[in-house]
Design an enzyme around this catalytic site. Structure first.
Site, PDB file in Angstrom:
ATOM      1  N   ASP A   6      59.891  31.816 -38.785  1.00  0.00           N
ATOM      2  CA  ASP A   6      61.181  32.096 -37.942  1.00  0.00           C
ATOM      3  C   ASP A   6      61.629  30.630 -37.387  1.00  0.00           C
ATOM      4  O   ASP A   6      61.029  29.677 -37.634  1.00  0.00           O
ATOM      5  CB  ASP A   6      60.607  32.964 -36.882  1.00  0.00           C
ATOM      6  CG  ASP A   6      61.977  33.739 -36.396  1.00  0.00           C
ATOM      7  OD1 ASP A   6      63.206  33.354 -36.625  1.00  0.00           O
ATOM      8  OD2 ASP A   6      61.579  34.778 -35.847  1.00  0.00           O
TER       9      ASP A   6
ATOM     10  N   HIS B   1      61.947  34.362 -28.555  1.00  0.00           N
ATOM     11  CA  HIS B   1      62.936  33.471 -28.337  1.00  0.00           C
ATOM     12  C   HIS B   1      62.980  32.647 -27.188  1.00  0.00           C
ATOM     13  O   HIS B   1      63.266  31.415 -26.740  1.00  0.00           O
ATOM     14  CB  HIS B   1      64.407  34.013 -28.395  1.00  0.00           C
ATOM     15  CG  HIS B   1      64.577  34.609 -29.720  1.00  0.00           C
ATOM     16  ND1 HIS B   1      63.999  35.692 -30.402  1.00  0.00           N
ATOM     17  CD2 HIS B   1      65.271  33.958 -30.863  1.00  0.00           C
ATOM     18  CE1 HIS B   1      64.623  35.863 -31.511  1.00  0.00           C
ATOM     19  NE2 HIS B   1      65.444  35.199 -31.989  1.00  0.00           N
TER      20      HIS B   1
END
Length: 559
Positions: free
Chosen positions: A291, A217
């Site tokens: 993702d 992330h």
């Protein structure tokens, strides 16, 4: 004449791009059917508890076929069901062939999205600590019941990453453990639990995110192992679950130099990984989703929109853009342009749409999508009972020096509980405040116990009294939540061991790896999950009011 043809062509190209979001597609465009349905390849998120105008536009004009929900979208069961019915109703009116795939990350444990009224089921590592595939199946099946009752038909779980890196900041207890075979068996059982209730499951994060020290992330992790090592560890769960019939696999934003020769190219954007390894070597015929492409591992290096183009070039079927309308719009434009100019192979996109159609044919129908249903009170009670049972089977008592446990629960036997208000949570994890209820949980178990927050100004006075034995305790219990080197709790425990006459017990309310940093503890119990139920069971166990039976699913080499 040739100049006139060129001018007309240029005008058409500009008109196409300008009117894409008004739903006007030039009928002369040779791949208009792909463009008209380009939203079937996208998974978009949004902010708010109701459908936004932008999302409505995507569903109607671009045939957006897949939505991701987060905690920001969900309050209680009734509100979630109303939201999903609103979304499905819009898709039905827009003429969609299939209902929307509506997904969320309901891994349980650290990563859960369902709001109030849902069951706080144990997470993967706690289930791993039970070594029971029956538990993995049943927790998954019950989770699927709760998802289905609110109109969510696709779960972004299970995590089948093999967590063999104690410093992993983003997987850790989201994994079933460090043994590839155990992870494979648990992952398959979880997958089957979802499928038994008609919920699409997702293996993640291919080809593995367990041996990283960086959160994708925030940055790009690298796993440097050779293919032989990957085959013996990271790929084991994926192979097993593919053979068992998994439906969807999510790619990892991780760079694997042993597979991808282009430096710094993540698996999500790598044809060598998605097509060469996953499709051709592992023979996966299902749907590949990325993702979220807004994660920094992609967005900072390639941009979200260009990342989507590269993902489709690599072999992905879904591009996930979870947050920002402008980036979603840019992604649609970039993918459309790439299809138009041949940068994305049209046959590959048709193959993707066929795979998505098969998935939707298998799992979705309009009757279920528009059915008004929430879970019954009886089922809810059954779910909590099962969750509590599995927590008892998974919470692990690791250290009990000189049989100091159980502590006395007599009224004149004081115990001091210490905790820090500085709690680390990875970006993907549930951000719900659990620490604020710690004192009330302790008091509900043992009213004579004292509870202190180490950041409070009064703590230094208390600490001096403990050291000087002005205050006498049968034990000091230190609560930790995924501490790291340099944590003040490490220094505190060291100081207490040197100066305090009573034993020191640690409750690791999340990561079992905390013990590596606190080897001096006289007693050590790990809950794997940080929530009121797991904390209460752990505290009751300290006083002999409960028993726990878990076995550590990872190794602590210095203990």
């Amino acid at each position: 004449m040739s100049c006139l043809i060129y001018c007309i062509s240029s005008i058409k190209q500009r008109l196409f791009k300008k009117t894409l979001f008004n739903g006007v597609i030039p009928i002369t465009f040779q791949n208009r059917d792909l463009i008209q349905n380009i939203g079937q390849l996208m998974v978009f998120g949004f902010y708010g508890k109701k459908m936004t105008p932008e999302l409505k536009q995507f569903i109607n004009k671009n045939k957006l076929g897949n939505i991701i929900l987060f905690s920001r979208n969900m309050d209680d069961q009734l509100q979630i069901r109303q939201l999903t019915m609103e979304l499905q109703g819009e898709a039905k009116r827009a003429g969609h062939k299939h209902p929307l795939l509506i997904c969320t990350d309901q891994e349980n444990g650290a990563v859960r999205r369902l709001g109030s009224g849902s069951t706080e089921f144990p997470g993967s590592m706690l289930i791993g600590a039970t070594y029971s595939t029956a538990n993995a199946f049943e927790i998954s099946r019950m989770t699927a019941e709760e998802l289905k009752s609110v109109g969510i038909n696709w779960n972004l779980a299970p995590v089948v990453d093999v967590n063999n890196n104690p410093a992993n900041p983003v997987i850790c207890t989201r994994s079933f453990g460090e043994d590839p075979q155990v992870v494979a068996e648990m992952g398959e059982a979880f997958m089957r639990g979802m499928q038994s209730e008609g919920i699409v499951s997702t293996l993640k994060h291919f080809p593995g995110h367990g041996d990283t020290g960086v959160d994708s992330h925030l940055d790009l992790p690298v796993i440097p192992h050779n293919l032989e090592r990957l085959e013996s560890v990271e790929l084991v769960p994926f192979r097993k679950c593919i053979k068992a019939g998994t439906d969807v696999i999510m790619s990892a934003h991780v760079y694997f130099p042993a597979i991808e020769k282009q430096y710094g190219l993540p698996a999500t954007l790598s044809k060598a990984v998605l097509t060469g390894l996953l499709r051709e070597r592992l023979h996966f015929q299902g749907v590949i989703t990325t993702d979220c492409l807004e994660m920094k591992a992609i967005d900072d290096r390639f941009g979200t929109a260009q990342g989507a183009v590269m993902a489709f070039q690599a072999g992905a079927d879904f591009a996930m853009v979870s947050h920002t309308f402008e980036k979603q719009k840019e992604t649609l434009e970039a993918v459309t342009s790439a299809l138009e100019n041949g940068k994305i192979d049209t046959q590959s996109v048709r193959n993707s749409m066929e795979r998505i159609d098969r998935l939707k044919d298998k799992y979705l129908d309009w009757g279920q999508a528009l059915k008004k249903e929430v879970i019954s009170v009886e089922k809810g009670e059954e779910h909590w009972t099962t969750a509590e049972k599995v927590y008892h089977e998974g919470i692990t008592l690791l250290t009990n020096k000189q049989d100091l446990l159980p502590l006395s629960d007599r009224k004149n036997s004081k115990t001091l509980f210490l905790y820090s208000g500085m709690v680390f949570a990875a970006k993907v994890e549930d951000q719900k405040d659990q620490i604020s209820v710690f004192e009330s949980i302790v008091k509900s178990v043992h009213t004579e116990s004292e509870v202190a927050k180490i950041e409070d100004p009064s703590f230094n006075v208390l600490l001096k009294n403990v050291i000087s034995t002005t205050e006498s305790y049968q034990a000091v219990v230190l609560l930790t939540v995924s501490i790291t080197k340099g944590s003040s709790q490490i220094d505190l425990l060291t100081q207490l061991k040197k100066t305090c006459n009573c034993p020191i017990i640690v409750i690791a309310a999340k990561s079992p790896y905390d013990l590596r940093l606190l080897p001096q503890a006289d007693g050590y119990i790990c809950t794997y999950d940080f929530n009121p139920l797991s904390l209460k069971i752990a505290i009751r166990t300290l006083f002999g009011l409960d028993k726990v039976y878990g076995r550590l699913p990872i190794s602590l080499n210095n203990t």
